[in-house]
Design a protein around this motif. Structure first.
Motif, PDB file in Angstrom:
ATOM      1  N   THR A  45      25.608 -17.327  67.818  1.00 15.61           N
ATOM      2  CA  THR A  45      26.170 -15.970  68.011  1.00 15.61           C
ATOM      3  C   THR A  45      25.060 -14.915  68.033  1.00 15.61           C
ATOM      4  O   THR A  45      25.010 -14.075  68.941  1.00 15.61           O
ATOM      5  N   PHE A  46      24.139 -14.987  67.033  1.00 11.44           N
ATOM      6  CA  PHE A  46      23.102 -13.926  66.968  1.00 11.44           C
ATOM      7  C   PHE A  46      21.781 -14.385  67.576  1.00 11.44           C
ATOM      8  O   PHE A  46      20.958 -13.566  67.968  1.00 11.44           O
TER       9      PHE A  46
ATOM     10  N   ILE B 193      30.070  -2.785  70.844  1.00 12.75           N
ATOM     11  CA  ILE B 193      30.251  -4.053  71.587  1.00 12.75           C
ATOM     12  C   ILE B 193      29.697  -3.922  73.004  1.00 12.75           C
ATOM     13  O   ILE B 193      28.937  -4.751  73.500  1.00 12.75           O
TER      14      ILE B 193
ATOM     15  N   ARG C 225      25.810  -3.783  72.680  1.00 12.62           N
ATOM     16  CA  ARG C 225      25.038  -4.889  72.056  1.00 12.62           C
ATOM     17  C   ARG C 225      25.561  -6.273  72.420  1.00 12.62           C
ATOM     18  O   ARG C 225      24.918  -7.275  72.128  1.00 12.62           O
ATOM     19  N   CYS C 226      26.794  -6.353  73.012  1.00  9.28           N
ATOM     20  CA  CYS C 226      27.336  -7.690  73.295  1.00  9.28           C
ATOM     21  C   CYS C 226      27.763  -7.744  74.767  1.00  9.28           C
ATOM     22  O   CYS C 226      27.666  -6.773  75.501  1.00  9.28           O
TER      23      CYS C 226
ATOM     24  N   ASN D  14      31.674 -13.203  64.636  1.00  6.15           N
ATOM     25  CA  ASN D  14      32.528 -12.456  65.586  1.00  6.15           C
ATOM     26  C   ASN D  14      33.059 -11.176  64.954  1.00  6.15           C
ATOM     27  O   ASN D  14      33.026 -10.088  65.526  1.00  6.15           O
TER      28      ASN D  14
ATOM     29  N   MET E 288      30.403  -8.512  64.606  1.00  5.76           N
ATOM     30  CA  MET E 288      30.067  -7.857  65.885  1.00  5.76           C
ATOM     31  C   MET E 288      31.214  -6.959  66.335  1.00  5.76           C
ATOM     32  O   MET E 288      31.012  -5.803  66.738  1.00  5.76           O
TER      33      MET E 288
ATOM     34  N   VAL F 238      26.575  -4.850  62.187  1.00  6.14           N
ATOM     35  CA  VAL F 238      25.308  -5.610  62.246  1.00  6.14           C
ATOM     36  C   VAL F 238      24.200  -4.629  62.652  1.00  6.14           C
ATOM     37  O   VAL F 238      24.476  -3.659  63.368  1.00  6.14           O
TER      38      VAL F 238
ATOM     39  N   HIS G 113      18.165  -7.794  63.879  1.00  3.10           N
ATOM     40  CA  HIS G 113      19.050  -7.372  64.975  1.00  3.10           C
ATOM     41  C   HIS G 113      19.251  -5.858  64.994  1.00  3.10           C
ATOM     42  O   HIS G 113      20.352  -5.356  65.249  1.00  3.10           O
TER      43      HIS G 113
ATOM     44  N   PHE H 254      20.113  -8.177  69.678  1.00  4.05           N
ATOM     45  CA  PHE H 254      20.228  -9.472  69.000  1.00  4.05           C
ATOM     46  C   PHE H 254      19.070 -10.348  69.453  1.00  4.05           C
ATOM     47  O   PHE H 254      18.528 -10.188  70.552  1.00  4.05           O
TER      48      PHE H 254
ATOM     49  N   LYS I 274      22.021 -10.513  73.920  1.00  2.00           N
ATOM     50  CA  LYS I 274      23.386  -9.993  73.704  1.00  2.00           C
ATOM     51  C   LYS I 274      24.072 -10.841  72.629  1.00  2.00           C
ATOM     52  O   LYS I 274      23.952 -12.080  72.620  1.00  2.00           O
ATOM     53  N   GLY I 275      24.763 -10.174  71.709  1.00  2.00           N
ATOM     54  CA  GLY I 275      25.545 -10.908  70.715  1.00  2.00           C
ATOM     55  C   GLY I 275      26.648 -11.687  71.429  1.00  2.00           C
ATOM     56  O   GLY I 275      27.275 -11.172  72.362  1.00  2.00           O
TER      57      GLY I 275
END
Lengths: 539, 150, 101, 948
Positions: free
Chosen positions: D384-385, D482, D485-486, D555, D558, D563, D781, D785, D789-790
């Motif tokens: 994930t990270f 989100i 960062r994701c 999850n 995030m 985080v 992070h 991350f 991306k996370g």
């Protein structure tokens, strides 16, 4: 069927007021139970309602109903307010005490009650604080700190929970004004606290009452319940003390409300910024808060007009101990100690000459008659090496042994010390031991005085002298038999100890105990076996 | 008594500042606070046993042993001393047969010191089973002795 | 699944492990699950375990589910595990992939 | 004897709030943050104001009244400890008046204090003695026949320290340390005034009270009233060495205070960034095992495990080890041998063992005990990270607003960190606890969890997905975070999945046994309550869905933007002192140090060039697979350093069978542990006190371990591994661990900036420490991350195959207790057995009643895997249908019960869920008796002359 008024005050009841009330009720009278007027040598007192007003008879007993009702009773006093003891007073705070039925909301409203609160609610909080500042009101608990400045600090503190705390732990001997007001005019205190709450934005208030005042606890709880709707959203709650004098110190009191040991907190932080539960808190004495309704209803100037120097407004002085007219005398600052003790107090109840008075409770100084010129004013008493405290004056006649009173001051401190700081925790016990040595040494060279009753704290009487044995040599400079137990040495040690306690202690308990001890030593050296000519002991 | 604690806190709240009110309620209910109840008090208010023990032992009122059937609280403060309190204290101890600060061997009466009842102009004073009695002299003392003998 | 796990033979354990991994990847959908399972076997199973599961796929196909069979087949083709771009670490300059902490 | 005690500034440091103040003290001008006390200011200037009740790891108290000073324009003599500095203040600390007052206070103190300085345990190390000298007290005029607190009975109940009320000056430092530093509130002052006295709980002795023996009060006590028994016995220390504790993953740093070669006491180091001057009973006191007579000091070999051991020289043992391994490889192939690294040895030693295996053995058959605790953390967080370690440092908890603890019991497993967490909770942070048991964090003095979700063991993923369901469906997620960062689409897939009705709290309630509204309330609090920090332990990882649980935690973090800054994050509470380091060093069969896969050619060639040997690109065997391969006959040799897999790994029968099938098992440890029952060669190991090196704690902090005494067994563990390596032909020439660390730094990007010189200068470094992060990385992070991306990984509840049924109706979960550590090998050889002499089975009263069992009864605990017996402990702490025990004592062999089920991704065993039956029994089972007999038999050491 005539209406009669009989006090329900704890002192009146202690003298039989309940039996008197029952007797008049049995005789078919309508009996109204009031607070006490505040002069105890005429209690139990009965006032009968007549066309020319209420006529007082006192002291009376349950058997005197008929004589009172037909006006023939020997102790007929006429209208109470005309008696010299009451005529000279300026009852701003105690105006209703002894007149109204303490828990009757209408009676309170009929005598100017809630006027102050209404006026306060019409003003912005800052204006209310300004009024209290303008009145010159200072802390009546003894510290004499300007109440308006304290409120200003709490008002300026950031928003969030704020509290109003009333210090009703009146533990000083010789003081009963708080008790009389809470039992006689509870709504006055409630109104004062509600005004404070409005002034600083507090939502919750606590009244910390000592457990030795059961009547106060009951009356205040009833009054709070009855007046809750009038002071809402401000919520009031009584919290009962548990026999610790030190909880009269404001930070110990806060810790006690928080459910902890009543130990004194270090300052800063000041309670006005971080008080109850760490939140900004107004903490004032009963009399300070009870003076506020008058200031708002009659105006700050009316309050400030009375007084002396920087001590503005009135002080309800309490005359106690061996005094003929013991009671409550509310008067503007400036009146002299002599007027209070001799003219108003009428000298000693025993008829013997007044030898000393203690002003300000167990931590107050003793004053000989030679200092009766002193005006009742915070600064004047401070300069004279004493304090006003809660304005209790305890009168002693010439049978008093000032060495025993000095010993009792140390013993009281030892019994009530919270134990946190060294000068008070250990110093008070050592002080009792020093006084025992002085009294023992003094009594060898002078006729024996009545044996002092052992105090609760374990004071040592025996001293295991080791005549230079092995232990004596090993302890060398600290061996018991090398300790100089002469009166002169022990008196010097007492002064050194007093200095350490006065300037080292964390709070006034240890800090002020030297007042009674040193004033007794300075003004009555003869009782300490000092070289001054020993007065032949009173028979 | 353990359920007294849980019922009381359920009704009056269980935050730390409820400790003194709870202890007062327990005094009224049982006359004293038994050490064996400290764990229950601590659990109810989420405190440690040490916290509760520290508070109980700090305040004079919170007795840990059964009180006498009658309790005479005699004032020892200055105003009462100025009106002959010391002599009355000695006489009371002798007449009631119990030393100051103790419960008589037969548990009938306890003589306790109190520092000021606020009746400072009519001393020597006392609280006899919670009822104030002023201007105590030999005669009044006799009446008290009879009353507590019952 | 035999009730008494502690007598599970090595091959039983490998079959059980493969299906357990597959069950926990099922929510990705069959295609993604097969690819993920193949990559997992490649990265974490030692050569002997790989050889044993490939043998089972050939000799006892009935013991393997369709997803597991497909994944084992892909792993067997020996396609090298997806290249992990070493440079990617340096840019962010922190730790790279790993399976266990 | 010059013994540099750490300077005590008297009051704690003040958080620099930007505003600073300038004042003069005794003529010297100084500028300091607002709020600093005058006492601290004077101390920082090098001056010294007498003090007794002030010490700088607790708040100022103002009770002793020794530290009075004069301040121009203020009447009276304020205490310098409780008076903050103010702009333009003019302070005098050494006037005659002050000397007089201080002497007056000291005269009172000494009037109630014994005069036995010359025979007192604290002679030369007593603040009262120092201050009496400093203020120049020459006489006590109060004499000695007055009231006194002297002559009271001494309380020697605690095995490690004495309490002598006669020497107590009632400064309350101990009471405040127990409250502020430890957070147990076990001490109070009883009575008041002159009769005030320090009282454990209700005036009991220390051992019987609520005291957890962390030693904070002993450390805080200025006199001999609270003093270590060892100091009384052998005298005050004369030198101190700073080192790191070898117990749990908090990584407390201590001053090992020595008297010559004898360790007198371990005192927490105030500058330790992990423990900030605090300790627990294990690190502070339980170090006696280092000199315990069970320590094996000479190498031993035997031909077969049923023969007694034979003591031999180091040369013979090392040569025999090398020749055996070479023989086995020749007979059964290169991959027929392997090794297990220890999470209790240093980074340098772990690195050398995996180097010995990869370079010497030529395969990747290396694993470590992290396999059985936090391997799912590595897998889950890296997916994930992008990195396998916790995201925050421990200090970060002090800025958390909502703390979520799942599957962890910090007050037992990580006590020093638990104390800091409790301090934050008392400051007002809110707590959510997800745990089948009512742990201490759920409710203990002054601590109460806002929400406790007592879920059935094994349903973590269902619970976390339900929380995610609430976060998504009630739009509580942090969209900005989100998107930045994701990967938004991945989030949408995940969001869609968790929003399905089947994953709502209502749907999973029958499964988890937790009311839906509690789940919803907890979810809303975590998502909207400010900084949300998640802390988790083996209750998350030791499941068949351990890795899925870690990913669902990531999850959640995030989704709510928790985080990448202080006060938030995902924080695994790592079990052992160097389990993080063991993983960093490449102890897993599939990766080199720094978590780089063995199949990655660039990395592998870097190692090949450095080590001068071709390296295997295929992952090696994990421990369970090694044991399988052994029973299959293809795995014959094992080198085990500092691990006891027979006691700590699941399914003991399986482990025993595997070990028995091997031809050469080499154990390097301090004692003959359970695994040594099946060993052929025993190489005696060294303790953390006897070697230099580094440990890495749970917050990625690399800290120095320093040698304080010569190794009893002759060599540090890294020297032994080097001897074996040389004997196998590897040209290793390290003569100090710092050289090993240089090699690690050269080979591992995240350790590039780490060296012994840097550690000496900085005290400690948190990896990654390299050019991108020269001073280490407290919070990971921050900007992006590690993997860019996370990644949201869809996780769904898959029930474990370990099912309850009529034969096994109850669920067993296992855990740890404060006074013991891991398998208890060390703590059982200290006085800690005073608190926990045996493992107990915790049962709910209802389960006990319908089996007719009473507290303390012997019960049989049976699972599909095996059976053992231990005594019952009836408690409400566990829910009905759940039982709990610890695995600290070999007699109970709790792991004979645990099954083979394990985490799908990492094979981390499912210790936390085992279907069991419990019934009355009359004592140890026959299996326990045979086992005990076999263990005794295999520990026999033949007397030297009778050696055949």
């Amino acid at each position: 069927m005539s209406r009669v008024f009989v006090s329900r005050d704890m002192a009146s009841v202690a003298l039989g007021a309940d039996d008197v009330a029952r007797a008049f009720a049995a005789a078919g009278c309508q009996v109204v139970r009031t607070g006490s007027r505040g002069l105890f040598n005429i209690e139990p007192l009965v006032e009968v309602e007549t066309e020319e007003g209420r006529i007082g008879f006192g002291p009376v007993g349950p058997a005197d109903v008929a004589a009172v009702l037909d006006g023939s009773h020997a102790n007929r006093l006429g209208r109470i307010e005309d008696l010299p003891f009451f005529a000279g007073q300026q009852r701003f705070t105690f105006a209703r005490c002894g007149i109204i039925d303490p828990v009757d909301l209408n009676d309170y409203a009929a005598h100017g009650g809630w006027l102050g609160l209404e006026k306060a609610r019409a003003l912005a909080p800052q204006q209310v604080v300004d009024a209290v500042k303008a009145s010159g009101l200072r802390g009546r608990g003894g510290a004499g700190f300007p109440t308006g400045i304290k409120w200003q600090t709490v008002l300026d503190a950031p928003a969030g929970d704020k509290f109003i705390v009333c210090n009703a732990d009146e533990g000083d001997s010789g003081t009963f004004a708080d008790r009389m007001l809470m039992e006689g005019d509870p709504y006055c205190l409630i109104e004062g606290m509600a005004i404070a709450a409005h002034a600083v934005g507090a939502g919750h208030g606590y009244i910390y009452i000592r457990s030795e005042y059961p009547f106060c606890v009951a009356t205040m709880r009833a009054a709070i319940e009855a007046s809750a709707h009038l002071v809402a959203p401000f919520v009031l709650e009584v919290r009962e003390g548990a026999g610790a004098y030190v909880c009269g110190e404001e930070t110990a009191l806060l810790d006690s409300i928080e459910g902890k040991r009543g130990q004194v907190r270090a300052k800063p932080p000041l309670p006005a910024l971080q008080g109850l539960f760490g939140r900004p808190t107004v903490i004032n004495n009963v009399l300070s808060l009870a003076a506020v309704p008058f200031i708002l209803s009659e105006g700050a100037e009316a309050y400030a007009a009375v007084g002396f120097g920087r001590s503005r407004g009135t002080m309800p002085v309490q005359l106690a101990g061996n005094v003929r007219h013991g009671g409550l005398y509310e008067i503007g600052f400036g009146i002299t100690l002599g007027e209070l003790v001799n003219e108003i107090g009428g000298g000693t109840a025993s008829g013997r000459p007044v030898r000393a008075v203690q002003v300000g409770g167990p931590l107050g100084a003793y004053f000989p008659p030679s200092m009766f010129h002193l005006p009742f004013d915070y600064e004047a008493f401070a300069q004279a090496g004493g304090l006003i405290g809660h304005a209790g004056i305890t009168v002693f006649d010439d049978s008093v042994d000032m060495a025993h009173m000095a010993r009792f001051a140390m013993e009281f401190c030892a019994a009530e010390s919270c134990g946190k700081c060294t000068p008070c925790r250990i110093g008070s016990t050592r002080g009792v031991e020093i006084m025992d040595r002085i009294i023992a040494e003094r009594d060898i060279t002078a006729p024996v005085r009545p044996e002092p009753v052992e105090g609760r704290a374990r004071a040592s009487t025996s001293s295991a002298r080791t005549e230079g044995g092995y232990l004596g040599k090993a302890l060398y400079s600290r061996a018991p038999d090398r300790i100089d137990v002469s009166i002169e040495a022990q008196t010097n040690l007492l002064r050194d100890l007093a200095d350490t306690m006065k300037y080292g202690s964390l709070c006034a308990l240890g800090g002020f105990t030297p007042y009674p001890v040193l004033s007794a030593l300075d003004h009555f050296p003869e009782d300490f076996g000092a070289s001054a000519p020993v007065k032949e002991a009173a028979e | 008594m353990e359920d007294f604690v849980t019922e009381w806190t359920a009704r009056h709240g269980a935050t730390r500042d409820r400790l003194l009110p709870l202890l007062h309620a327990m005094l009224e209910e049982a006359g004293y606070i038994d050490d064996a109840l400290v764990p229950a008090i601590a659990r109810a208010l989420n405190l440690s046993r040490a916290d509760v023990h520290g508070v109980i032992t700090f305040y004079h009122d919170f007795r840990r042993t059964a009180p006498g059937r009658h309790v005479v609280k005699l004032c020892r403060a200055e105003s009462c001393q100025a009106r002959g309190g010391a002599a009355i204290e000695a006489a009371a101890a002798k007449r009631l047969g119990v030393a100051m600060g103790e419960v008589r061997a037969d548990g009938q009466v306890a003589l306790e010191p109190v520092y000021c009842l606020g009746l400072c102009a009519i001393g020597p004073n006392a609280l006899v089973d919670g009822r104030p009695v002023g201007r105590i002299d030999a005669a009044v003392l006799e009446r008290i002795a009879l009353e507590v003998a019952a | 699944m035999s009730d008494d796990t502690h007598v599970m033979s090595t091959t039983d354990r490998l079959v059980y492990m493969a299906h357990q991994i597959a069950r926990n990847m099922a929510m990705m959908g069959e295609a993604k699950a097969t690819e993920a399972l193949a990559e997992h076997l490649t990265r974490f199973w030692d050569p002997r375990m790989k050889a044993q599961i490939i043998a089972i796929a050939q000799d006892q196909p009935e013991r393997l589910s369709p997803v597991v069979t497909a994944a084992v087949a892909r792993m067997a083709q020996g396609r090298p595990a997806p290249q992990v771009d070493a440079a990617q670490f340096n840019r962010v300059d922190e730790a790279g992939h790993c399976d266990a902490g | 004897m010059s013994f540099s005690r750490e300077t005590d500034h008297g009051t704690p440091p003040v958080l620099a709030t930007g505003k600073s103040v300038t004042l003069t003290i005794d003529g010297q001008s100084v500028t300091l943050p607002e709020g600093t006390s005058i006492m601290r200011a004077a101390s920082l200037l090098g001056g010294s104001i007498p003090k007794l009740c002030a010490t700088d790891n607790v708040e100022s108290f103002g009770s002793c009244r020794l530290c009075l000073v004069e301040v121009e324009g203020r009447n009276g003599y304020p205490a310098s400890c409780t008076t903050p500095v103010a702009e333009g203040m003019v302070v005098r600390t050494q006037t005659d008046r002050l000397k007089q007052l201080r002497r007056g206070v000291m005269e009172l103190y000494i009037s109630d204090h014994p005069l036995d300085c010359l025979t007192c345990g604290a002679n030369g190390d007593c603040e009262l003695q120092d201050q009496a000298g400093a203020v120049g007290l020459r006489d006590v005029r109060y004499g000695y026949d007055g009231a006194t607190n002297m002559g009271q009975a001494k309380d020697q109940s605690n095995p490690y320290f004495d309490f002598d009320p006669s020497k107590c000056i009632v400064c309350s430092r101990c009471v405040r340390a127990c409250e502020e530093v430890q957070g147990t509130f076990a001490l109070t002052i009883e009575n008041k005034g002159f009769e005030s006295k320090v009282s454990p709980s209700q005036g009991e002795d220390f051992l019987g009270s609520e005291c957890v023996s962390c030693g904070a009060c002993v450390q805080a006590c200025p006199t001999a009233s609270l003093i270590e028994k060892k100091v009384v016995e052998s005298g005050t220390p004369d030198r101190a060495v700073v080192t790191t504790c070898a117990y749990c993953g908090v990584g407390c740093t201590f001053r090992a205070e020595m008297r010559g070669e004898e360790l007198v006491r371990m005192v927490p180091w105030k500058d330790g960034k992990a423990n900030r001057g605090h300790s627990c009973v294990k690190g502070r006191f339980a170090w006696g095992y280092a000199q315990h007579q069970d320590r094996i000091l000479n190498p031993m070999i035997r031909a077969s495990v049923d023969q007694p051991w034979r003591e031999v020289s180091w040369e013979e043992a090392i040569a025999h080890t090398a020749s055996e391994f070479r023989r086995i490889q020749a007979k059964y192939g290169t991959r027929s041998i392997g090794g297990i690294t220890s999470s209790r040895c240093t980074n340098e030693e772990t690195f050398l063992v995996q180097k010995l295996i990869r370079q010497g053995f030529g395969n990747n058959n290396v694993d470590t005990c992290a396999r059985v605790c936090h391997s799912p953390t590595g897998y889950g967080l890296s997916q994930t990270f992008g990195t396998s370690a916790g995201t925050q440092d421990f200090d970060s908890v002090m800025q958390a607003d909502v703390i979520l603890v799942i599957g962890a019991n910090p007050t037992d497993g990580h006590p020093v960190f638990a104390s800091r967490m409790k301090k934050r909770l008392r400051q007002g942070a809110k707590l959510i606890v997800i745990d089948p048991r009512r742990t201490d964090l759920v409710q203990s003095p002054h601590i109460a969890a806002e929400h406790h979700l007592p879920l059935r063991p094994g349903t973590n993923v269902a619970m976390l997905t339900a929380i995610a369901h609430v976060v998504v469906t009630e739009k509580l997620y942090d969209e900005a975070f989100i998107r930045e960062r994701c990967d938004w689409d991945e989030f949408m897939d995940w969001a869609e999945f968790v929003s399905e009705a089947a994953r709502s709290p209502e749907a999973i309630a029958p499964l988890t046994g937790v009311k839906a509204d509690d789940v919803r309330a907890a979810a809303r609090l975590y998502a909207t309550g400010g900084n949300g920090a998640i802390y988790y332990g083996l209750g998350v990882t030791e499941h068949s869905q351990g890795s899925s649980t870690v990913m669902s935690i990531a999850n959640l973090a995030m989704a709510t933007g928790n985080v990448g800054r202080e006060g938030v994050g995902v924080n695994p509470l790592r079990g052992q002192n160097n389990v993080q380091g063991a993983c960093d060093m490449g102890s897993f069969p599939h990766e080199f140090s720094g978590y780089r896969h063995v199949s990655d050619d660039a990395t592998r060639s870097l190692f090949e060039r450095t080590w001068g040997v071709a390296l295997d690109a295929e992952p090696g065997l994990r421990i369970p697979n090694m044991l399988d391969a052994a029973t299959d006959g293809t795995f014959k040799g094992l080198f085990v350093q500092g691990e006891d897999i027979l006691q700590s790994d699941p399914n003991t029968h399986h482990v025993a069978a595997g070990l028995a099938a091997m031809e050469c098992v080499v154990v390097q440890d301090l004692f003959l542990n359970e695994t040594a029952n099946y060993a052929h060669i025993f190489l005696p190991g060294s303790t953390f006190l006897e070697k230099d090196g580094t440990f890495t704690n749970a917050e990625r902090r690399i800290q120095r371990v320093r040698k304080v005494m010569a190794p009893l067994n002759g060599y540090a563990d890294w020297e032994i591994v080097q001897l074996v390596a040389n004997a196998m032909g590897l040209a290793w020439t390290y003569d100090h661990p710092s050289q090993i660390m240089d090699e690690i730094a050269a080979l591992t990007p995240t350790f590039a900036g780490v060296s012994y010189d840097r550690l000496e200068a900085e005290g400690s470094l948190q990896w990654p420490a390299n050019d991108a992060a020269p001073d280490g990385t407290p919070t990971m992070h921050r900007d992006g991350f590690v993997r860019g991306k996370g990644k949201f990984v869809v996780t769904d509840y898959v029930p474990t195959d370990e099912k309850t049924g009529p034969r096994f109706p109850l669920l067993l979960t296992t855990g740890r207790i404060l006074s013991h550590y891991n398998v208890g090998a060390q703590t059982r050889r200290t006085a800690n057995t005073a608190w926990h002499p045996e493992d107990r089975l915790e049962m709910h009263p209802s389960d006990a009643d319908n089996r007719g069992l009473k507290d303390g009864d012997w019960v049989t605990l049976r699972s599909r895997a095996g059976e053992t017996t231990l005594r019952a402990l009836i408690t409400e702490r566990v829910a009905p249908g759940v039982v709990y025990t610890t695995f600290h004592h070999p007699e109970t062999q709790a792991n004979v019960i645990t099954t083979d089920y394990s985490d799908w991704a990492t094979n981390c065993p499912e210790y936390k869920v085992t279907a069991v039956q419990v019934m009355a029994s009359n004592g140890p089972s026959d299996w326990q008796q045979d086992y005990a007999e076999q263990a005794r038999n295999s520990r026999r050491i033949a007397p030297l002359e009778a050696a055949e």
